[in-house]
Scaffold this motif. Sequence first.
Motif, PDB file in Angstrom:
ATOM      1  N   VAL A 196     -12.127   3.227  35.909  1.00  0.00           N
ATOM      2  CA  VAL A 196     -11.651   3.686  34.602  1.00  0.00           C
ATOM      3  C   VAL A 196     -10.351   4.434  34.861  1.00  0.00           C
ATOM      4  N   VAL A 197      -9.278   4.048  34.167  1.00  0.00           N
ATOM      5  CA  VAL A 197      -8.020   4.768  34.300  1.00  0.00           C
ATOM      6  C   VAL A 197      -7.425   5.001  32.916  1.00  0.00           C
ATOM      7  N   GLN A 198      -6.535   5.974  32.840  1.00  0.00           N
ATOM      8  CA  GLN A 198      -5.772   6.210  31.617  1.00  0.00           C
ATOM      9  C   GLN A 198      -4.322   5.845  31.869  1.00  0.00           C
ATOM     10  N   ALA A 199      -3.696   5.231  30.868  1.00  0.00           N
ATOM     11  CA  ALA A 199      -2.331   4.751  31.017  1.00  0.00           C
ATOM     12  C   ALA A 199      -1.633   4.743  29.665  1.00  0.00           C
ATOM     13  N   VAL A 200      -0.348   4.472  29.678  1.00  0.00           N
ATOM     14  CA  VAL A 200       0.504   4.259  28.510  1.00  0.00           C
ATOM     15  C   VAL A 200       0.861   5.598  27.835  1.00  0.00           C
ATOM     16  N   GLU A 201       2.149   5.780  27.620  1.00  0.00           N
ATOM     17  CA  GLU A 201       2.634   6.992  26.964  1.00  0.00           C
ATOM     18  C   GLU A 201       2.098   7.100  25.541  1.00  0.00           C
ATOM     19  N   SER A 235      -0.021  -6.195  26.892  1.00  0.00           N
ATOM     20  CA  SER A 235       0.695  -7.406  27.261  1.00  0.00           C
ATOM     21  C   SER A 235       2.087  -7.117  27.836  1.00  0.00           C
ATOM     22  N   GLN A 236       2.691  -5.992  27.426  1.00  0.00           N
ATOM     23  CA  GLN A 236       4.036  -5.683  27.890  1.00  0.00           C
ATOM     24  C   GLN A 236       4.068  -5.053  29.293  1.00  0.00           C
ATOM     25  N   VAL A 237       2.909  -4.647  29.793  1.00  0.00           N
ATOM     26  CA  VAL A 237       2.890  -4.014  31.122  1.00  0.00           C
ATOM     27  C   VAL A 237       2.090  -4.814  32.138  1.00  0.00           C
ATOM     28  N   LEU A 238       1.658  -5.997  31.749  1.00  0.00           N
ATOM     29  CA  LEU A 238       0.943  -6.893  32.660  1.00  0.00           C
ATOM     30  C   LEU A 238       1.800  -8.118  32.940  1.00  0.00           C
ATOM     31  N   PRO A 239       1.703  -8.691  34.142  1.00  0.00           N
ATOM     32  CA  PRO A 239       0.865  -8.266  35.259  1.00  0.00           C
ATOM     33  C   PRO A 239       1.470  -7.077  36.000  1.00  0.00           C
ATOM     34  N   VAL A 240       0.664  -6.488  36.869  1.00  0.00           N
ATOM     35  CA  VAL A 240       1.161  -5.383  37.695  1.00  0.00           C
ATOM     36  C   VAL A 240       1.439  -5.825  39.125  1.00  0.00           C
ATOM     37  N   LEU A 241       0.910  -6.960  39.527  1.00  0.00           N
ATOM     38  CA  LEU A 241       1.111  -7.491  40.874  1.00  0.00           C
ATOM     39  C   LEU A 241       1.851  -8.818  40.752  1.00  0.00           C
ATOM     40  N   GLY A 242       2.984  -8.918  41.435  1.00  0.00           N
ATOM     41  CA  GLY A 242       3.787 -10.133  41.340  1.00  0.00           C
ATOM     42  C   GLY A 242       3.219 -11.280  42.136  1.00  0.00           C
ATOM     43  N   THR A 269     -10.145  -4.118  45.113  1.00  0.00           N
ATOM     44  CA  THR A 269      -9.083  -4.849  44.423  1.00  0.00           C
ATOM     45  C   THR A 269      -8.944  -4.362  42.984  1.00  0.00           C
ATOM     46  N   VAL A 270     -10.054  -4.237  42.296  1.00  0.00           N
ATOM     47  CA  VAL A 270     -10.038  -3.767  40.910  1.00  0.00           C
ATOM     48  C   VAL A 270      -9.428  -2.370  40.831  1.00  0.00           C
ATOM     49  N   ARG A 271      -9.842  -1.479  41.715  1.00  0.00           N
ATOM     50  CA  ARG A 271      -9.363  -0.094  41.675  1.00  0.00           C
ATOM     51  C   ARG A 271      -7.879   0.004  41.993  1.00  0.00           C
ATOM     52  N   LEU A 272      -7.437  -0.734  43.003  1.00  0.00           N
ATOM     53  CA  LEU A 272      -6.021  -0.692  43.341  1.00  0.00           C
ATOM     54  C   LEU A 272      -5.173  -1.189  42.172  1.00  0.00           C
ATOM     55  N   LEU A 273      -5.581  -2.286  41.549  1.00  0.00           N
ATOM     56  CA  LEU A 273      -4.810  -2.847  40.442  1.00  0.00           C
ATOM     57  C   LEU A 273      -4.857  -1.947  39.206  1.00  0.00           C
ATOM     58  N   ALA A 274      -5.966  -1.267  39.002  1.00  0.00           N
ATOM     59  CA  ALA A 274      -6.055  -0.319  37.896  1.00  0.00           C
ATOM     60  C   ALA A 274      -5.131   0.875  38.142  1.00  0.00           C
ATOM     61  N   ASP A 275      -5.130   1.385  39.361  1.00  0.00           N
ATOM     62  CA  ASP A 275      -4.248   2.503  39.688  1.00  0.00           C
ATOM     63  C   ASP A 275      -2.781   2.087  39.581  1.00  0.00           C
ATOM     64  N   ALA A 276      -2.491   0.823  39.932  1.00  0.00           N
ATOM     65  CA  ALA A 276      -1.114   0.325  39.810  1.00  0.00           C
ATOM     66  C   ALA A 276      -0.685   0.263  38.355  1.00  0.00           C
ATOM     67  N   LEU A 277      -1.600  -0.107  37.465  1.00  0.00           N
ATOM     68  CA  LEU A 277      -1.278  -0.093  36.036  1.00  0.00           C
ATOM     69  C   LEU A 277      -0.935   1.317  35.584  1.00  0.00           C
ATOM     70  N   ALA A 278      -1.748   2.293  36.013  1.00  0.00           N
ATOM     71  CA  ALA A 278      -1.512   3.682  35.628  1.00  0.00           C
ATOM     72  C   ALA A 278      -0.178   4.190  36.175  1.00  0.00           C
ATOM     73  N   ALA A 279       0.240   3.679  37.330  1.00  0.00           N
ATOM     74  CA  ALA A 279       1.527   4.069  37.899  1.00  0.00           C
ATOM     75  C   ALA A 279       2.681   3.387  37.188  1.00  0.00           C
ATOM     76  N   LYS A 280       2.478   2.127  36.793  1.00  0.00           N
ATOM     77  CA  LYS A 280       3.531   1.371  36.119  1.00  0.00           C
ATOM     78  C   LYS A 280       3.730   1.843  34.684  1.00  0.00           C
ATOM     79  N   ALA A 281       2.634   2.189  34.021  1.00  0.00           N
ATOM     80  CA  ALA A 281       2.695   2.640  32.625  1.00  0.00           C
ATOM     81  C   ALA A 281       2.017   3.997  32.518  1.00  0.00           C
ATOM     82  N   PRO A 282       2.637   5.045  33.073  1.00  0.00           N
ATOM     83  CA  PRO A 282       1.983   6.358  33.094  1.00  0.00           C
ATOM     84  C   PRO A 282       1.773   6.912  31.694  1.00  0.00           C
TER      85      PRO A 282
END
Length: 275
Positions: A214-219, A268-275, A188-201
């Motif tokens: 551990v993921v990297q995100a945000v322009e 705060s502007q890119v959360l939540p990632v799951l509706g 669950t943690v990994r999927l949601l982290a990867d979703a953040l990276a996809a939503k805010a690449p």
Amino acid sequence: MPPARRTTPSGRDRRTYDPTRIRTALINQVEAVADAAHRLTPAQHALPSGLPGWDVHHLLVHIARQIDAVPRFLARPETEVTSRAPQVSLARWAVSTATLAEELDADTRKDAESSPDSPARIDQAVADLEPVIESAVREDLLIPHDFGAMRMLDFTVTRLVELVVHSDDLARATGVRVALDRQATAATVRLLADALAAKAPGASVEVRIPPFAVVQAVEGPRHTRGTPPNVVETDPLTWIRLATGRTTWAEALATPHLTASGARADLSQVLPVLG
């Protein structure tokens, strides 16, 4: 050992999940939530669930629907054995679920009205799952999801996400302990982290959820060496609540469970990632 990553034709990595571990995690989390459901009193069934318009009875019926979604999808005639690539990734599923919120709410309410005994409804869902548990983690099966063709194993990983998130909802609503399986929580943690990276690449913020992801995100400027200038770190349960809108960024930041350093570390502007 964390899930491996494979490179897609587009050059981007996707995380993969071990079928045996996912099957075991599914069994364990289903058993945990079913056990908790049977320990609830009638009065607890009428408590607010924390989800808009739902009491605990609605929540339990919704949990049952997440369990029996596996045999329901496997039984659909469009399910096929194939080597072709799926249309729907796990990250896309996560960021697209909000589009189905009204439909899921209506279906849950209708089911709750016709299922007055929600623990029995969960028991039936578990019974329907048992004969197909091996097929539930097949990677060569594509199922016809609302968003497009989806790998069966991936769909089962989404059931883990639903079960972990709603197990936590149930525990917070009733005060009854619902065990969270370690592998289910990790997925669950990994999927949601990867979703953040996809939503805010991007690669300007490093998001750490030890010990699972551990993921990297945000322009922004890409970090390559030394200590990252923008770091967000939190524990698995806080991350799950943040990523699913159970708690806000400001609420979590006011606790010791979330730290954020750097000018770009406000998510705060890119959360939540799951509706």
